[in-house]
Write an enzyme that holds these catalytic residues in place. Structure first.
Site, mmCIF file in Angstrom:
data_model
loop_
_atom_site.group_PDB
_atom_site.id
_atom_site.type_symbol
_atom_site.label_atom_id
_atom_site.label_comp_id
_atom_site.label_asym_id
_atom_site.label_seq_id
_atom_site.Cartn_x
_atom_site.Cartn_y
_atom_site.Cartn_z
ATOM 1 N N VAL A 289 7.211 -5.758 28.397
ATOM 2 C CA VAL A 289 8.332 -7.039 28.704
ATOM 3 C C VAL A 289 9.002 -6.851 29.485
ATOM 4 O O VAL A 289 9.088 -7.956 30.619
ATOM 5 C CB VAL A 289 8.836 -7.306 27.328
ATOM 6 C CG1 VAL A 289 9.889 -8.447 27.320
ATOM 7 C CG2 VAL A 289 8.125 -7.613 26.222
ATOM 8 N N TYR B 15 11.347 1.228 11.543
ATOM 9 C CA TYR B 15 11.640 0.504 12.932
ATOM 10 C C TYR B 15 12.426 -0.792 12.866
ATOM 11 O O TYR B 15 13.505 -0.966 13.481
ATOM 12 C CB TYR B 15 10.274 0.380 13.682
ATOM 13 C CG TYR B 15 10.751 -0.837 14.828
ATOM 14 C CD1 TYR B 15 11.256 -0.380 16.358
ATOM 15 C CD2 TYR B 15 10.263 -2.092 14.701
ATOM 16 C CE1 TYR B 15 11.261 -1.125 17.140
ATOM 17 C CE2 TYR B 15 10.417 -2.864 15.996
ATOM 18 C CZ TYR B 15 10.804 -2.239 17.127
ATOM 19 O OH TYR B 15 10.997 -3.292 18.017
#
Length: 318
Positions: free
Chosen positions: A12, A141
């Site tokens: 990203v 996570y």
């Protein structure tokens, strides 16, 4: 405007920098990256090396207006030797807070934290996820991302630094890492795939759409101190996803039917229950808040972006 971007060389981050480095936008970028071979354009002022643990112990430069925090740990490569949650917390919580404290000290105007839809949960049944839904993190996570969100809210609560939290679902493009890369590789074969009867509904976000949304959040006044779910406008089944990718690759889509209870049982037997969830269960995201509060509409449709991903994937492999 001076913008600091962490995780600058990632999937990203590299696209975000490519977009924000457009001279017409007037941004001056300070980038943090582990990689040394980073192409610096004329309006990228400084390249700061992140440490091996992703901690930002050298301090951020002065005069930063906005921080976009993309860096984080998404995988534990050797979870037999480590405590996965502890390792996620070291980077995604402790490292984030270390950077955030520096933002407070340097009086940064806005801190944009890229979280994960996993904070909301792994699957949806009756209703799509919204920002107001009770968080139900499905993995270590996602739990570390939620803990970081909550800690940031407390840290910035009595300050002038504005916090923006963005939770995207799976981000895709031809060069995407992880599960989408594996799916592209599978779709590129001529094997028939077991999605003939798949009617799930899943939200994804094209890389270009996520970057566009982050760009809006840099300056939009209504983004201040808000949490946003961001996704493509359409929600599609895994079958439709494969059809779009195949079309982009110029290949016919071939499917076979296998009963989903049998697929679920088989996946559980080989320890692939999470993979079954991702391919056969639904995960829908409601982006009404982003549309109403920021006037945001995804520039690319899901069909456009998926076709493009299929086309570009083949070009990459030539």
């Amino acid at each position: 405007m001076y913008i600091l971007i962490t995780g600058a060389s990632g999937f990203v981050g590299s696209q975000l920098i490519k977009t924000l480095s457009n001279q017409s936008l007037g941004y001056q970028l300070v980038v943090l990256s582990r990689k040394e071979n980073f192409n610096l354009s004329s309006n990228i002022l400084q390249l700061v090396r992140e440490t091996s643990d992703n901690f930002f112990d050298k301090g951020i430069p002065d005069n930063i207006d906005v921080i976009i925090h993309l860096a984080g740990r998404a995988h534990i490569l050797n979870d037999q030797l480590l405590d996965p949650l502890d390792e996620f917390r070291k980077v995604n919580v402790d490292g984030t807070l270390q950077l955030a404290r520096q933002a407070l000290e340097k009086k940064v105007k806005r801190f944009i934290f890229i979280s994960s839809i996993g904070v909301n949960g792994a699957v949806t049944s009756q209703q799509p996820f919204t920002e107001d839904a009770l968080p139900q993190p499905h993995a270590d996570y996602a739990l570390s991302k939620l803990e970081a969100e909550e800690a940031l809210k407390i840290l910035f609560a009595e300050s002038d630094t504005e916090l923006v939290i963005i939770r995207p679902p799976l981000v895709y493009a031809a060069h995407a890492p992880g599960n989408f890369a594996r799916l592209l590789k599978l779709v590129a074969t001529n094997l028939p795939l077991p999605f003939a009867g798949t009617k799930n509904r899943r939200s994804f976000v094209a890389l270009e759409n996520l970057v566009d949304f982050i760009q809006i959040c840099i300056e939009h006044p209504n983004a201040a101190n808000q949490t946003f779910l961001v996704a493509d406008q359409s929600r599609i089944s895994t079958r439709e996803l494969v059809q779009y990718l195949k079309q982009g690759m110029g290949k016919p889509a071939r499917f076979i039917y296998l009963p989903q209870p049998l697929m679920k049982l088989g996946a559980a037997c080989i320890g692939k229950s999470k993979l079954y969830e991702q391919l056969f269960e639904s995960l829908e995201v409601d982006t009404t808040k982003a549309q109403k509060l920021l006037g945001w509409t995804a520039p690319l449709s899901t069909q456009q972006a998926m076709l493009q991903a299929g086309q570009n994937y083949l070009k990459m492999k030539e």
